[in-house]
Write a protein that holds these residues in place. Structure first.
Motif, PDB file in Angstrom:
ATOM      1  N   ASP A   1       2.258  -2.238   4.518  1.00  0.00           N
ATOM      2  CA  ASP A   1       1.944  -0.818   4.669  1.00  0.00           C
ATOM      3  C   ASP A   1       3.259  -0.052   4.615  1.00  0.00           C
TER       4      ASP A   1
ATOM      5  N   LYS B   1      -3.735   5.151   4.226  1.00  0.00           N
ATOM      6  CA  LYS B   1      -3.050   3.869   4.001  1.00  0.00           C
ATOM      7  C   LYS B   1      -3.092   2.964   5.225  1.00  0.00           C
TER       8      LYS B   1
ATOM      9  N   VAL C   1      -3.014   4.183  -2.856  1.00  0.00           N
ATOM     10  CA  VAL C   1      -4.142   4.700  -2.076  1.00  0.00           C
ATOM     11  C   VAL C   1      -4.219   6.203  -2.318  1.00  0.00           C
TER      12      VAL C   1
ATOM     13  N   GLY D   1       1.238   5.597  -0.881  1.00  0.00           N
ATOM     14  CA  GLY D   1       0.522   6.854  -1.045  1.00  0.00           C
ATOM     15  C   GLY D   1       1.218   7.980  -0.317  1.00  0.00           C
TER      16      GLY D   1
ATOM     17  N   LEU E   1       0.852  -1.184   0.000  1.00  0.00           N
ATOM     18  CA  LEU E   1       0.000   0.000   0.000  1.00  0.00           C
ATOM     19  C   LEU E   1       0.886   1.231   0.000  1.00  0.00           C
TER      20      LEU E   1
END
Length: 370
Positions: A72, A15, A103, A9, A7
């Motif tokens: 993440d 996120k 994201v 962003g 993920l």
């Protein structure tokens, strides 16, 4: 098998909140940049109605779904390629992922800091892609210099010299496109390439997660969100997944029956995280085969195109080492006929050798001798 989706962003786009919802984790998710520093990794179950279907037939005591791994990754800012913020860590972590989940924030909220002056998910995406391309450019320049050295070597055969020349031409084209900040052209060049070269961050497979507000997620109201509409126009509907990270996180803290009831009351026909998991699984190139019996139903994720001997090693290394053959039948057939006995009667159970390519929905019984 270590296959993971990351993920990615800008800071404060949701996120970590989404990661917590996907994996039922408790990663910090605070209202300030760089809340996530080290990447958090967790696995989550892949929704699959076939597991319940098989349990009814076999009366299995235990259910083990396939899983997919999510990471993440720390929020990125402009200048990451030059080490700004946590740039170097971000870029090294993203290199290890097999699929990028961008994201992108599609909602306004004055209480949640946004690192940019306005909500613009496409601009946010382009910031990330620019940083990835700048890091790619650094690698390309180093590789070009290396090729120039290799081309001077008398040890190379004519075939090797030709290959080096082709790679050199490829890298020059990539460098030109990156200098123009044309990430779409970079991706086209790599897709059409007939010679191997260094892997690039900006050409990794990706999906777009449109993080919309709680008020927009029910009854498909997000379809009227102008930011969501722009993402669909830019990337296509197959690439864009609408989700409300905050709501998904809240639902993930409830018992499953309560979460399902609340989602129905809010006009949500399918959970956003289910869509993310399913599309991630497919875009990672994974399929599922099963082992089934009264003790357990086990769903096994493998890359598409794997032969049955290699797949048996996912169950246990002894099965691959001592592989003899595999009895194969399908979920579809056993659901239709109701038992293994009936499958044998109608000729729907077969024996396959080690080169058989496992198909999604296969049920395997491995014969082996160690």
């Amino acid at each position: 098998m270590s296959i993971t989706a990351g993920l990615v962003g800008l800071p404060n786009v949701g996120k970590s909140t989404l990661f917590n919802a996907l994996t039922k984790s408790s990663v910090p998710a605070a209202n300030y940049p760089f809340c996530t520093i080290d990447p958090h990794v967790a696995c989550t179950a892949v929704p699959d109605i076939r597991i319940g279907q098989l349990q009814k037939i076999y009366g299995s005591q235990k259910l083990l779904p396939a899983t997919v791994q999510f990471t993440d990754i720390a929020g990125l800012v402009k200048g990451a390629a030059q080490g700004e913020g946590l740039g170097n860590q971000f870029l090294s972590h993203i290199r290890e992922t097999n699929l990028i989940l961008h994201v992108l924030r599609c909602f306004s909220d004055g209480d949640i800091i946004h690192t940019q002056s306005a909500i613009d998910p496409v601009a946010d995406y382009e910031i990330i892609m620019t940083e990835l391309m700048l890091k790619d450019l650094e690698m390309i320049i180093k590789r070009i210099a290396k090729i120039e050295q290799l081309k001077k070597s008398a040890k190379n055969s004519p075939a090797e010299q030709k290959e080096l020349a082709q790679e050199f031409e490829l890298l020059q084209g990539l460098q030109k496109s990156i200098d123009s900040q044309d990430y779409k052209q970079v991706q086209k060049i790599m897709q059409a390439a007939t010679v191997a070269t260094i892997p690039l961050l900006s050409t990794k497979n990706f999906l777009i997660i449109a993080n919309v507000s709680e008020a927009e997620i029910g009854e498909h109201a997000y379809e009227n969100n102008p930011h969501y509409q722009t993402l669909i126009k830019t990337f296509g509907s197959e690439k864009v997944i609408p989700v409300c990270a905050k709501l998904e996180h809240d639902l993930s803290t409830l018992p499953e029956n309560e979460a399902a009831e609340l989602a129905t009351m809010m006009g949500i026909d399918k959970r956003g995280i289910d869509g993310i998991i399913e599309k991630t699984y497919a875009n990672l190139g994974l399929i599922t085969f099963f082992t089934a019996g009264p003790k357990e139903i086990h769903a096994w994720p493998i890359p598409r195109g794997m032969n049955v001997r290699k797949a048996s090693g996912e169950i246990h290394s002894d099965l691959e080492r001592g592989f003899i053959c595999a009895e194969v039948w399908t979920v579809k057939d056993i659901v239709q006929y109701g038992s293994e006995v009936k499958l044998k009667e109608v000729g729907k159970m077969r024996t396959e050798g080690q080169d058989y390519i496992v198909q999604d929905g296969d049920i395997l019984n491995i014969r082996f001798n160690v």
